[in-house]
Motif scaffolding. Structure first.
Motif, short mmCIF file in Angstrom:
data_model
loop_
_atom_site.label_atom_id
_atom_site.label_comp_id
_atom_site.label_asym_id
_atom_site.label_seq_id
_atom_site.Cartn_x
_atom_site.Cartn_y
_atom_site.Cartn_z
N UNK A 4 8.46 -1.78 -17.81
CA UNK A 4 7.67 -2.49 -16.81
C UNK A 4 8.14 -2.13 -15.39
N UNK A 5 9.44 -2.08 -15.18
CA UNK A 5 9.98 -1.72 -13.87
C UNK A 5 9.65 -0.26 -13.55
N UNK A 6 9.79 0.61 -14.53
CA UNK A 6 9.46 2.02 -14.31
C UNK A 6 7.99 2.20 -13.96
N UNK A 7 7.11 1.48 -14.66
CA UNK A 7 5.69 1.55 -14.37
C UNK A 7 5.40 1.04 -12.96
N UNK A 8 6.03 -0.05 -12.55
CA UNK A 8 5.84 -0.59 -11.21
C UNK A 8 6.29 0.42 -10.15
N UNK A 9 7.38 1.10 -10.42
CA UNK A 9 7.88 2.12 -9.47
C UNK A 9 6.90 3.28 -9.36
N UNK A 10 6.37 3.72 -10.49
CA UNK A 10 5.38 4.80 -10.46
C UNK A 10 4.14 4.35 -9.70
N UNK A 11 3.69 3.14 -9.94
CA UNK A 11 2.52 2.62 -9.23
C UNK A 11 2.78 2.55 -7.72
N UNK A 12 3.97 2.12 -7.33
CA UNK A 12 4.32 2.08 -5.91
C UNK A 12 4.35 3.48 -5.32
N UNK A 14 2.67 6.09 -6.26
CA UNK A 14 1.29 6.55 -6.12
C UNK A 14 0.61 5.87 -4.92
N UNK A 15 0.84 4.59 -4.74
CA UNK A 15 0.24 3.87 -3.62
C UNK A 15 0.77 4.39 -2.28
N UNK A 16 2.07 4.64 -2.22
CA UNK A 16 2.68 5.18 -0.99
C UNK A 16 2.13 6.57 -0.71
N UNK A 19 -1.32 6.30 0.67
CA UNK A 19 -1.32 5.85 2.07
C UNK A 19 -1.03 7.01 3.02
N UNK A 20 -0.07 7.85 2.66
CA UNK A 20 0.26 9.01 3.50
C UNK A 20 -0.93 9.97 3.55
N UNK A 21 -1.60 10.16 2.43
CA UNK A 21 -2.79 11.01 2.42
C UNK A 21 -3.90 10.41 3.28
N UNK A 22 -4.10 9.10 3.19
CA UNK A 22 -5.11 8.43 4.03
C UNK A 22 -4.79 8.60 5.52
N UNK A 23 -3.52 8.58 5.86
CA UNK A 23 -3.08 8.81 7.24
C UNK A 23 -3.55 10.19 7.71
N UNK A 24 -3.26 11.23 6.90
CA UNK A 24 -3.65 12.59 7.28
C UNK A 24 -5.16 12.71 7.42
N UNK A 137 0.49 -1.52 0.57
CA UNK A 137 1.46 -0.83 1.42
C UNK A 137 0.82 -0.49 2.76
N UNK A 138 1.57 -0.70 3.84
CA UNK A 138 1.11 -0.38 5.20
C UNK A 138 2.25 0.28 5.96
#
Length: 162
Positions: A4-12, A14-16, A19-24, A137-138
């Motif tokens: 569960x922790x590993x999945x949450x880290x992977x999800x984070x 991907x979200x981060x 966000x960086x791609x959306x910035x570009x 994430x922001x």
């Protein structure tokens, strides 16, 4: 670590990354409303190493909107993303730091004689500080460290000599 922790880290991660791609994309497309929306309310950006300004995200978005008018074509690529979670004191996993390299080719505005200047290409490194909010994430902070810039000279065709 549990699954569960590993999945949450992977999800984070991907979200981060998203966000960086959306910035570009926001910068390249000149979508300054989207750019502002990527930042937390207290978010700041620092473009001083690239000849820009430092300040609150909305103020910087206004400066970018004006300064990018001379570059109607932009396509900067953000690569080699190094993500680290929970780097602030007393962090509960709700912050992240991203270090990423960039290359940024831009084409100058054209007039009747063609481009007003040669293409400009620069490269460097971003330091992104992120925070998890109720909206996901922001960006808390974006710092640009321009390392190089190239503006190739245009070749002028030689006129045959009599």
């Amino acid at each position: 670590m549990t699954q569960r922790v590993e999945l949450a880290t992977v999800m984070d991660r991907l979200a981060v990354d998203g966000l960086i791609t959306e910035y570009a994309v926001a910068v390249d497309d000149g979508d300054w409303q989207a750019y502002r929306g990527l930042f937390a309310p207290e978010g700041r950006a620092d473009y001083r190493s690239a000849g820009g300004i430092e300040g609150e995200a909305s103020q910087v978005a206004g400066w970018l909107a004006r300064s990018m008018e001379m570059f109607p074509m932009r396509q900067h690529l953000i690569v080699n993303r190094r993500v680290r979670f929970g780097l602030l004191e007393q962090d509960t996993g709700d912050t992240a730091q991203v270090q990423a390299d960039y290359i940024n080719p831009m084409r100058f505005t054209e007039n009747d004689d063609g481009p007003m200047g040669p293409d400009l290409v620069s490269g460097g490194r971003y330091a992104f500080a992120l925070v998890r909010t109720h909206d996901g994430w922001r960006l808390r902070e974006v710092v640009v460290e321009e390392k190089w810039r190239r503006s190739p000279k245009r070749r002028v065709p030689r006129t045959p000599q009599p």
